[in-house]
Write a protein that holds these residues in place. Structure first.
Motif, short mmCIF file in Angstrom:
data_model
loop_
_atom_site.label_atom_id
_atom_site.label_comp_id
_atom_site.label_asym_id
_atom_site.label_seq_id
_atom_site.Cartn_x
_atom_site.Cartn_y
_atom_site.Cartn_z
N GLU A 45 0.86 -1.28 0.10
CA GLU A 45 0.11 0.09 -0.07
C GLU A 45 0.92 1.47 0.07
N LEU A 46 2.26 1.07 -0.04
CA LEU A 46 3.09 2.19 -0.14
C LEU A 46 3.98 2.47 -1.02
N GLU A 47 4.01 3.44 -1.82
CA GLU A 47 4.90 3.42 -3.08
C GLU A 47 5.75 4.89 -2.85
N ARG A 48 7.07 4.43 -2.95
CA ARG A 48 8.06 5.45 -2.73
C ARG A 48 8.25 6.07 -3.94
N PHE A 49 8.61 7.56 -4.08
CA PHE A 49 9.04 8.15 -5.23
C PHE A 49 10.21 9.10 -5.03
N ARG A 50 10.85 9.49 -6.21
CA ARG A 50 11.92 10.55 -6.15
C ARG A 50 11.83 11.20 -7.58
N ILE A 51 11.66 12.44 -7.44
CA ILE A 51 11.50 13.30 -8.76
C ILE A 51 12.43 14.26 -8.91
N ALA A 52 13.47 14.25 -9.73
CA ALA A 52 14.54 15.10 -9.80
C ALA A 52 14.16 16.35 -10.85
N ALA A 53 14.35 17.61 -10.44
CA ALA A 53 14.04 18.55 -11.07
C ALA A 53 14.85 18.81 -12.43
N PRO A 54 14.44 19.17 -13.69
CA PRO A 54 15.14 19.13 -14.75
C PRO A 54 16.65 20.10 -14.49
N ARG A 55 17.40 19.66 -15.15
CA ARG A 55 18.85 19.97 -14.85
C ARG A 55 19.09 21.62 -15.29
N ARG A 56 18.19 21.95 -16.26
CA ARG A 56 18.46 23.57 -16.76
C ARG A 56 17.88 24.39 -15.33
N ILE A 57 16.96 23.98 -14.63
CA ILE A 57 16.67 24.56 -13.48
C ILE A 57 17.10 24.33 -11.95
N ALA A 58 17.81 23.27 -11.98
CA ALA A 58 18.37 22.56 -10.82
C ALA A 58 18.88 23.34 -9.78
N ASP A 59 19.77 24.21 -10.38
CA ASP A 59 20.31 25.34 -9.24
C ASP A 59 19.49 26.67 -8.76
N ARG A 60 18.30 26.36 -9.21
CA ARG A 60 17.21 27.41 -8.63
C ARG A 60 16.16 26.93 -8.04
N VAL A 61 16.33 25.75 -7.65
CA VAL A 61 14.87 25.16 -6.86
C VAL A 61 15.10 25.44 -5.53
N ALA A 62 13.94 26.17 -4.97
CA ALA A 62 14.00 26.45 -3.52
C ALA A 62 12.86 25.81 -2.65
N SER A 63 11.86 25.31 -3.62
CA SER A 63 10.71 24.60 -2.75
C SER A 63 10.13 23.77 -4.06
N ALA A 64 9.23 22.78 -3.45
CA ALA A 64 8.32 21.95 -4.47
C ALA A 64 7.03 21.91 -4.07
N ALA A 65 6.06 21.25 -4.76
CA ALA A 65 4.75 20.83 -4.46
C ALA A 65 4.64 19.59 -5.14
N VAL A 66 3.77 18.56 -4.65
CA VAL A 66 3.39 17.56 -5.15
C VAL A 66 1.86 17.26 -5.16
N GLY A 67 1.46 16.45 -6.01
CA GLY A 67 0.07 16.02 -6.28
C GLY A 67 0.02 14.73 -7.10
N VAL A 68 -1.30 14.03 -7.02
CA VAL A 68 -1.48 12.86 -7.83
C VAL A 68 -2.67 12.70 -8.91
N PRO A 69 -2.19 12.96 -10.23
CA PRO A 69 -3.06 13.18 -11.34
C PRO A 69 -3.55 11.81 -11.78
N VAL A 70 -2.92 10.60 -11.39
CA VAL A 70 -3.29 9.38 -11.89
C VAL A 70 -3.04 8.29 -10.70
N LEU A 71 -4.20 7.59 -10.41
CA LEU A 71 -4.19 6.43 -9.26
C LEU A 71 -5.20 5.62 -9.66
N VAL A 72 -4.71 4.28 -10.26
CA VAL A 72 -5.64 3.16 -10.49
C VAL A 72 -4.97 1.73 -9.74
N ASN A 73 -6.06 1.40 -9.04
CA ASN A 73 -6.05 0.07 -8.61
C ASN A 73 -7.19 -1.06 -8.72
N GLU A 74 -6.85 -2.22 -8.71
CA GLU A 74 -7.83 -2.98 -9.06
C GLU A 74 -9.12 -2.81 -8.07
#
Length: 183
Positions: free
Chosen positions: A154-183
């Motif tokens: 029931e637990l899915e870990r994730f890691r999302i890297a910022a695109p390289r072109r902006i990686a040095d300017r990242v100060a914060s992040a926000a996450v959400g789930v647009p797709v979730l399908v289970n049986e």
């Protein structure tokens, strides 16, 4: 050796006569139908046509409306509402350099997780959205998931890297789930 009695022979002959008569009657009834009364085999592609004139076809990846305006505080990871918020919860959200990590705990049921997509927005120090990234889980039935004992995870870990072109300017992040399908 089995003896055939006259009574048994008469019974067999009567059964054959009844079968032939019923077959003839049914065949005659079908043959006498007019062309428009006869059943016709239809091609499902020609029959099942649905038109929804006001519905635009999907294109691209699913988005979350609140991502552009989330603007979490520097160093923080915020969350953005989506269509499946009542079916999961986030845990261990962290901004680690130019990557956001965390886990999605599925709360809706305990069946196999078929599809999951976590969408992350990366923001600069002023709270402006710089870019997005995604982590996607697809159930691979050939990967041997059936070999695991016990209930599905029931637990899915994730890691999302910022695109390289902006990686040095990242100060914060926000996450959400647009797709979730289970049986």
């Amino acid at each position: 050796m089995t003896r055939i009695t006259p009574r048994l022979a008469a019974l067999v002959v009567a059964a054959v006569v009844v079968t032939v008569a019923v077959s003839w009657v049914v065949g005659s009834a079908l043959a006498s139908r007019s062309e428009e009364d006869r059943p016709v085999a239809l091609d499902p592609a020609e029959v099942a046509q649905t038109t929804l004139p006001d519905l635009a076809p999907a294109h691209g990846e699913p988005e979350l409306d609140g991502l552009a305006d989330a603007a979490p505080a520097a160093g923080a990871v915020g969350t953005v509402s989506g269509p499946f918020d009542d079916r999961y919860s986030f845990g261990r959200l962290r901004l680690d350099g130019a990557a956001v990590t965390g886990a999605v705990h599925i709360t809706s049921d305990v069946s196999d997780l078929l599809e999951l997509q976590v969408l992350a927005g990366f923001y600069d120090a002023r709270g402006r959205l710089l870019a997005t990234g995604r982590a996607t889980h697809h159930l691979d039935e050939d990967s041997g998931h059936e070999a695991h004992a016990g209930p599905p995870s029931e637990l899915e870990r994730f890691r999302i890297a910022a695109p390289r072109r902006i990686a040095d300017r990242v100060a914060s992040a926000a996450v959400g789930v647009p797709v979730l399908v289970n049986e």
